[in-house]
Motif scaffolding. Structure first.
Motif, PDB file in Angstrom:
ATOM      1  N   PHE A   1      39.810  45.913  36.005  1.00 40.33           N
ATOM      2  CA  PHE A   1      39.334  44.505  35.583  1.00 40.33           C
ATOM      3  C   PHE A   1      38.286  44.168  36.395  1.00 40.33           C
ATOM      4  CE2 PHE A   1      43.900  44.033  35.787  1.00 40.33           C
ATOM      5  CZ  PHE A   1      44.761  44.811  35.702  1.00 40.33           C
TER       6      PHE A   1
ATOM      7  N   TYR B   1      36.177  40.508  36.864  1.00 41.29           N
ATOM      8  CA  TYR B   1      36.523  38.708  37.462  1.00 41.29           C
ATOM      9  C   TYR B   1      35.689  38.266  37.412  1.00 41.29           C
ATOM     10  CZ  TYR B   1      42.371  39.279  37.651  1.00 41.29           C
ATOM     11  OH  TYR B   1      43.496  39.347  37.935  1.00 41.29           O
TER      12      TYR B   1
ATOM     13  N   GLN C   1      34.032  34.260  39.406  1.00 39.81           N
ATOM     14  CA  GLN C   1      33.418  33.684  40.164  1.00 39.81           C
ATOM     15  C   GLN C   1      32.522  32.277  39.585  1.00 39.81           C
ATOM     16  OE1 GLN C   1      33.920  33.770  44.186  1.00 39.81           O
ATOM     17  NE2 GLN C   1      35.354  33.013  43.899  1.00 39.81           N
TER      18      GLN C   1
ATOM     19  N   GLN D   1      34.965  27.801  42.460  1.00 40.65           N
ATOM     20  CA  GLN D   1      36.049  27.975  41.983  1.00 40.65           C
ATOM     21  C   GLN D   1      37.075  29.314  42.334  1.00 40.65           C
ATOM     22  OE1 GLN D   1      36.735  25.828  39.255  1.00 40.65           O
ATOM     23  NE2 GLN D   1      35.219  24.406  40.336  1.00 40.65           N
ATOM     24  N   GLY D   2      37.456  29.419  41.657  1.00 34.71           N
ATOM     25  CA  GLY D   2      38.613  30.194  41.238  1.00 34.71           C
ATOM     26  C   GLY D   2      38.602  31.081  40.604  1.00 34.71           C
ATOM     27  N   LEU D   3      39.066  32.519  40.790  1.00 30.30           N
ATOM     28  CA  LEU D   3      38.796  33.941  39.818  1.00 30.30           C
ATOM     29  C   LEU D   3      39.095  33.467  38.634  1.00 30.30           C
ATOM     30  CD1 LEU D   3      37.861  35.140  42.957  1.00 30.30           C
ATOM     31  CD2 LEU D   3      38.003  37.049  41.866  1.00 30.30           C
TER      32      LEU D   3
ATOM     33  N   LEU E   1      40.246  36.094  34.924  1.00 30.27           N
ATOM     34  CA  LEU E   1      40.092  37.441  34.329  1.00 30.27           C
ATOM     35  C   LEU E   1      39.098  37.070  33.271  1.00 30.27           C
ATOM     36  CD1 LEU E   1      40.904  39.771  34.261  1.00 30.27           C
ATOM     37  CD2 LEU E   1      42.649  38.976  32.216  1.00 30.27           C
TER      38      LEU E   1
ATOM     39  N   PHE F   1      33.339  39.904  40.101  1.00 27.99           N
ATOM     40  CA  PHE F   1      34.010  41.272  40.069  1.00 27.99           C
ATOM     41  C   PHE F   1      34.691  41.979  39.860  1.00 27.99           C
ATOM     42  CE2 PHE F   1      33.714  38.960  44.742  1.00 27.99           C
ATOM     43  CZ  PHE F   1      33.498  37.782  44.644  1.00 27.99           C
TER      44      PHE F   1
ATOM     45  N   LEU G   1      45.452  43.865  44.406  1.00 33.32           N
ATOM     46  CA  LEU G   1      43.743  44.386  43.862  1.00 33.32           C
ATOM     47  C   LEU G   1      43.492  45.151  44.584  1.00 33.32           C
ATOM     48  CD1 LEU G   1      43.267  42.672  40.127  1.00 33.32           C
ATOM     49  CD2 LEU G   1      44.923  44.791  40.145  1.00 33.32           C
TER      50      LEU G   1
ATOM     51  N   PHE H   1      39.336  44.723  45.356  1.00 27.68           N
ATOM     52  CA  PHE H   1      37.915  44.233  44.695  1.00 27.68           C
ATOM     53  C   PHE H   1      36.754  44.734  45.750  1.00 27.68           C
ATOM     54  CE2 PHE H   1      39.743  40.296  42.574  1.00 27.68           C
ATOM     55  CZ  PHE H   1      41.063  40.371  42.817  1.00 27.68           C
ATOM     56  N   GLY H   2      35.753  44.643  44.503  1.00 29.78           N
ATOM     57  CA  GLY H   2      34.518  45.116  44.974  1.00 29.78           C
ATOM     58  C   GLY H   2      33.586  44.332  45.654  1.00 29.78           C
TER      59      GLY H   2
END
Lengths: 112, 119
Positions: free
Chosen positions: A34, A36, A38, A42-44, A46, A90, A100, A102-103
């Motif tokens: 995935f 994402y 941001q 704000q939120g993430l 997709l 991300f 998930l 995440f990096g």
């Protein structure tokens, strides 16, 4: 254990130029991948996802990503960036119920 | 179209205080998650739940507790707040993409985050 590496902490690109954000993953089987985005405060959201099939996937806002199994990579690309693309990006991998992985993210700066 | 709703958006706590971050989703998702985000560190999983009555620890659970009494709600409790818990907290939910697998492979839907400062 699965892991994700985003080698670039910051990237600066001129408006209208092309963009590539790198992502490498470590996972024992074919992962689900995935990207994402941001925006500040704000939120993430997709951008796109890869589960199977065509290794080049299209997402929202003109982004695309290519899955390369031989390189364990899932790089994000955009042919021409806009000032509104400035954000944190991300990469994430996951297939199990425990969410998930995440990096650490890549901060994209757009120069006028 | 509410999606995932988190409250409060901002909160300042004193060391040793307790509080609960609320999270509710209206998408009937089985899976819910709490992440924390610290600068330059990405998102770290605190706790997750695969359904009502079931919770499990993630990567960084110390100092937190959760409960899941309903499908919709997944509150995160901070007991004895410490400065190390200063962070932005995100709640997320998802549903299984492939029911033949043991877990979700679909996307996570995120709330807008709760910024917590412990002084």
């Amino acid at each position: 254990a699965q892991s994700v590496t985003q080698p670039d902490i910051h990237i600066t690109v001129s408006e209208g130029a092309s963009l590539e954000l790198r992502c490498n993953y470590s996972y024992g089987a074919t992962p689900y991948l995935f990207w994402y985005v941001q925006s500040p405060g704000q939120g993430l959201q997709l951008l796109l996802k890869y589960f199977s099939g065509d290794t080049l996937v299209q997402g929202i806002k003109g982004f695309e990503a290519e899955f390369k199994r031989s390189q364990s990579s899932f790089n994000l690309r955009k042919p021409s960036v806009h000032w509104s693309d400035a954000a944190e990006y991300f990469c994430a991998v996951g297939v199990r119920a425990d969410g998930l992985t995440f990096g650490k993210g890549t901060h994209l700066i757009i120069q006028p | 179209n509410a999606g995932v709703t988190q409250t409060p958006k901002f909160r300042i706590l004193k060391i040793g205080q307790s509080m609960t971050l609320q999270c509710t989703q209206d998408m009937n998702h089985n899976y819910m998650y709490w992440y924390r985000q610290d600068p330059g560190m990405g998102l770290k999983l605190i706790y997750y739940s695969v359904g009502a009555g079931i919770t499990d620890k993630g990567e960084v659970p110390n100092g937190y507790n959760v409960s899941r009494s309903t499908t919709e709600d997944f509150p995160l409790r901070l007991e004895l707040a410490a400065p190390s818990q200063t962070s932005v907290y995100f709640c997320a939910s998802s549903s299984p993409f492939n029911l033949e697998l043991s877990g979700p492979t679909g996307e996570l839907f995120f709330g807008e985050g709760s910024r917590l400062t412990v002084l």
